[in-house]
Write an enzyme that holds these catalytic residues in place. Structure first.
Site, PDB file in Angstrom:
ATOM      1  N   ASP A  12       0.957  -1.118  -0.051  1.00 45.21           N
ATOM      2  CA  ASP A  12      -0.117  -0.139   0.068  1.00 45.21           C
ATOM      3  C   ASP A  12       0.955   1.185   0.157  1.00 45.21           C
ATOM      4  O   ASP A  12       1.850   1.589   0.860  1.00 45.21           O
ATOM      5  CB  ASP A  12      -0.999   0.118   1.239  1.00 45.21           C
ATOM      6  CG  ASP A  12      -1.889   1.200   1.579  1.00 45.21           C
ATOM      7  OD1 ASP A  12      -1.753   1.826   0.356  1.00 45.21           O
ATOM      8  OD2 ASP A  12      -2.543   1.432   2.426  1.00 45.21           O
ATOM      9  N   ASP A 111      -3.759   2.364  -5.498  1.00 53.96           N
ATOM     10  CA  ASP A 111      -2.276   2.177  -4.671  1.00 53.96           C
ATOM     11  C   ASP A 111      -2.059   1.209  -3.789  1.00 53.96           C
ATOM     12  O   ASP A 111      -1.204   1.294  -3.089  1.00 53.96           O
ATOM     13  CB  ASP A 111      -2.227   3.924  -4.027  1.00 53.96           C
ATOM     14  CG  ASP A 111      -2.854   3.491  -2.624  1.00 53.96           C
ATOM     15  OD1 ASP A 111      -3.899   2.971  -2.502  1.00 53.96           O
ATOM     16  OD2 ASP A 111      -2.397   4.245  -1.627  1.00 53.96           O
ATOM     17  N   GLU A 112      -3.007  -0.018  -4.094  1.00 50.27           N
ATOM     18  CA  GLU A 112      -2.524  -1.003  -3.404  1.00 50.27           C
ATOM     19  C   GLU A 112      -2.757  -2.343  -4.225  1.00 50.27           C
ATOM     20  O   GLU A 112      -3.456  -2.437  -5.250  1.00 50.27           O
ATOM     21  CB  GLU A 112      -4.086  -1.424  -2.590  1.00 50.27           C
ATOM     22  CG  GLU A 112      -3.877  -0.637  -1.166  1.00 50.27           C
ATOM     23  CD  GLU A 112      -5.139  -0.731  -0.325  1.00 50.27           C
ATOM     24  OE1 GLU A 112      -5.476  -1.850  -0.218  1.00 50.27           O
ATOM     25  OE2 GLU A 112      -5.925   0.073  -0.435  1.00 50.27           O
TER      26      GLU A 112
HETATM   27  N1  DCP Z   1      -8.565   8.875  -1.412  1.00 53.03           N
HETATM   28  C1  DCP Z   1      -9.382   9.587  -1.656  1.00 53.03           C
HETATM   29  N2  DCP Z   1     -10.824   9.899  -0.803  1.00 53.03           N
HETATM   30  C2  DCP Z   1     -10.718   8.965   0.147  1.00 53.03           C
HETATM   31  C3  DCP Z   1      -9.835   8.002   0.439  1.00 53.03           C
HETATM   32  C4  DCP Z   1      -8.513   8.011  -0.288  1.00 53.03           C
HETATM   33  O1  DCP Z   1      -9.535  10.303  -2.559  1.00 53.03           O
HETATM   34  N3  DCP Z   1     -11.855   9.175   0.968  1.00 53.03           N
HETATM   35  C5  DCP Z   1      -7.670   8.857  -2.497  1.00 53.03           C
HETATM   36  C6  DCP Z   1      -6.401   9.353  -1.868  1.00 53.03           C
HETATM   37  C7  DCP Z   1      -5.331   8.688  -1.413  1.00 53.03           C
HETATM   38  C8  DCP Z   1      -5.472   7.294  -2.347  1.00 53.03           C
HETATM   39  O2  DCP Z   1      -7.066   7.273  -2.596  1.00 53.03           O
HETATM   40  O3  DCP Z   1      -4.049   9.084  -1.516  1.00 53.03           O
HETATM   41  C9  DCP Z   1      -5.050   6.052  -1.674  1.00 53.03           C
HETATM   42  O4  DCP Z   1      -6.147   5.745  -0.578  1.00 53.03           O
HETATM   43  P1  DCP Z   1      -5.476   5.320   0.682  1.00 53.03           P
HETATM   44  O5  DCP Z   1      -6.649   5.034   1.689  1.00 53.03           O
HETATM   45  O6  DCP Z   1      -4.378   4.293   0.692  1.00 53.03           O
HETATM   46  O7  DCP Z   1      -4.869   6.451   1.744  1.00 53.03           O
HETATM   47  P2  DCP Z   1      -3.422   7.326   1.281  1.00 53.03           P
HETATM   48  O8  DCP Z   1      -2.568   6.342   0.487  1.00 53.03           O
HETATM   49  O9  DCP Z   1      -3.685   8.774   1.194  1.00 53.03           O
HETATM   50  O10 DCP Z   1      -2.745   7.040   2.849  1.00 53.03           O
HETATM   51  P3  DCP Z   1      -2.157   5.780   3.449  1.00 53.03           P
HETATM   52  O11 DCP Z   1      -0.610   6.218   3.841  1.00 53.03           O
HETATM   53  O12 DCP Z   1      -2.933   5.559   4.923  1.00 53.03           O
HETATM   54  O13 DCP Z   1      -2.318   4.512   2.724  1.00 53.03           O
HETATM   55 CA    CA Z   2      -2.351   4.119   0.481  1.00 55.37          CA
END
Ligand code: DCP
Ligand code: CA
Length: 369
Positions: A12, A111-112
Site C-alpha cells: 500500500d 495504490d494497493e
Molecule cells: N482517496 C480519496 N478519498 C478518500 C480516500 C482515499 O481520494 N476518502 C485517495 C487519496 C489517497 C488514495 O486514494 O492518496 C489512496 O487511499 P488510501 O486509503 O490508501 O490513503 P493514502 O494512500 O493517502 O494514505 P495511507 O498512507 O494511509 O495509505
Molecule cells: Ca495508501
C-alpha cells in the site's frame, strides 16, 4: 523452516496523492500537505482526498470537508488540488514494478496490490527480503514509499500492512493473527462495514477477539449462514481467497476502426458496439462494476486508458455507454492532434465480499481525470 502453504504480500503506497505531489514539487518538502477535491461551488467546498503524515498530526484526514481541514491547518499546511490523471500514471508504473516480483498479482485500488509469492519464496524470511527489494525499487524508480504486510492469506497481509505506516514492513507469522489483532476494535477487521458493526454492538462484540470466539450459530442467525461463517473465519484469521490475476477482475473489448479517425460519430458507433459486448459479458457473470475506462490506441500504437470511478456500483448498458462516450469526448478534446486506430471499453472494480462504506462513497471521484 517448513514451507508456508501460501505467502501473500499486501503493498500500500503511503499517503499516495500527497506523496506524488511532494515528489514533483520540492517546495513541499517538510511541510504538511493536504490534497483537496474542490467541488467548485464556493471557494472551499469539497473534501480532502488525502493528507501527508505531517498534516495528519494536525488532525487532517481523508474525507474531511476542506473548510474543516483549513481550520485545523491554518498557516501550517499547504492546500493543493488533486491531479488525478497524474496519480493514475504513477500508479500504472508502480504496479508494473510490483508485478515483476509476483507469481500472481492483483491490483485492488489505485495504490494497493496483493502479490502471491509462494512459488518464488521459501518461507516468510525470504519474503521479507523480497519485500525490501520491492520497497527499494519503488523508491528508486518513482520516489515513493510504501508499506508492506506479509501473511499466509490476503486478509492477514492487508491487516499487517496497516500495522506500521508509513514505510513499514510487517510480518504476521502463521498462527499469530489472534495474538496480534485480538484486542483491536472489530471495525478494523478487513471487510467489516458500518452495518455489521451496528449488529456487533447489539451483540456486545467490540473486539476482533470477541468476534473470533462468538458462537458461530448465533452469528449465522443474525447474518445468514454464508456471511456468518465468513465473519467467524475472518475474525480467526482464516481466508482462502486467491490472489486473482487482474484479467478476472475486468471485462474489456477492443476493436479496430474502419480507418484512422478522430470523428466522434464513427468512434461512438464502435464504442456502442463494444459497450454492448462488455455489457453482455458482465450480465453473463452477474457482476456489477464501479470503474469504467476507455482504451485508445493511436496509429503509432501508443495505448492510453482513461478511467472514471462511479460513486456506486452499476450494471446497466446505459451507464457503460454514457461514460465511455463522455470519456472519449474528453480524450479527444485533450488530445486535439491524435487520431485513433483502435479503441476499447473496459469495466472493472467489481464488489468484494463487503466493500467498506467509505470506499463506496468518498472514493467515488477516484479515477476521474
Ligand atoms: N482517496 C480519496 N478519498 C478518500 C480516500 C482515499 O481520494 N476518502 C485517495 C487519496 C489517497 C488514495 O486514494 O492518496 C489512496 O487511499 P488510501 O486509503 O490508501 O490513503 P493514502 O494512500 O493517502 O494514505 P495511507 O498512507 O494511509 O495509505
Ligand atoms: Ca495508501
Amino acid at each position: 523452516m517448513d514451507k508456508e502453504p501460501r505467502i501473500i504480500l499486501h503493498v500500500d503506497l503511503d499517503s499516495f496523492f500527497a506523496s506524488v505531489e511532494e515528489r514533483l514539487n520540492p517546495e513541499l518538502a517538510g511541510k504538511a500537505v493536504v490534497v483537496c477535491v474542490y467541488s467548485g461551488r464556493t471557494g472551499d467546498s469539497g473534501a480532502v482526498a488525502t493528507s501527508n503524515y505531517k498534516a495528519r498530526e494536525l488532525g487532517i484526514k481523508s474525507g474531511m470537508p476542506i473548510s474543516a481541514a483549513k481550520r485545523l491547518g491554518k498557516d501550517k499546511a499547504v492546500f493543493i488540488p488533486t491531479r488525478i490523471g497524474l496519480y493514475g500514471e504513477f500508479s500504472e508504473r508502480v504496479m508494473g514494478i510490483m508485478k515483476a516480483y509476483a507469481d500472481r498479482f492483483e491490483q485492488v485500488s489505485i495504490d494497493e496490490a496483493y502479490l502471491d509469492v509462494s512459488d518464488r519464496c521459501d518461507g516468510f524470511g525470504e519474503a521479507e527480503g523480497l519485500a525490501g527489494e520491492i520497497k527499494k525499487a519503488i523508491l528508486e524508480g518513482e520516489g515513493l514509499t510504501c508499506s508492506v504486510g506479509i501473511g499466509k492469506n490476503k486478509l492477514t497481509a492487508k491487516m499487517a500492512s496497516r500495522l506500521r505506516k508509513p514505510d513499514g514492513l510487517t510480518i504476521v507469522p502463521s498462527g499469530d493473527f489472534g495474538k496480534i489483532f485480538h484486542d483491536m476494535p472489530v471495525k478494523k477487521l478487513h471487510g467489516v462495514g458500518d452495518k455489521a458493526v451496528e449488529v456487533f454492538e447489539r451483540l456486545g462484540i467490540r473486539t476482533i477477539g470477541q468476534l473470533a470466539s462468538f458462537d458461530t450459530n448465533a452469528l449465522e442467525e443474525f447474518f445468514g449462514k454464508a456471511r456468518g461463517q465468513l465473519l467467524h473465519n475472518r475474525a480467526n484469521g482464516m481466508d482462502e481467497e486467491p490472489v486473482e490475476e487482474s484479467d478476472r477482475q475486468q471485462i474489456s473489448r477492443l476493436a479496430t476502426l474502419k480507418e484512422n479517425t478522430r470523428d466522434m460519430k464513427a468512434i461512438s458507433e464502435l464504442l456502442e458496439r463494444l459497450a454492448e459486448d462488455v455489457h453482455r459479458k458482465l450480465a453473463g457473470r452477474n457482476l456489477e462494476f464501479r470503474t469504467i475506462s476507455i482504451i485508445t490506441i493511436t496509429p503509432r500504437l501508443e495505448t492510453r486508458t482513461k478511467s472514471r470511478t462511479l460513486g456506486q456500483f452499476a450494471a446497466d448498458l446505459g451507464t457503460i455507454r454514457k461514460h465511455s462516450i463522455e470519456l472519449m469526448q474528453e480524450f479527444l478534446e485533450k488530445n486535439p492532434d491524435e487520431e485513433l486506430r483502435r479503441c476499447g471499453v473496459r469495466v472493472s472494480n467489481f464488489p468484494e465480499t463487503e466493500v467498506p462504506k467509505e470506499q463506496r462513497t468518498l472514493g467515488g471521484f477516484l479515477g476521474k481525470g
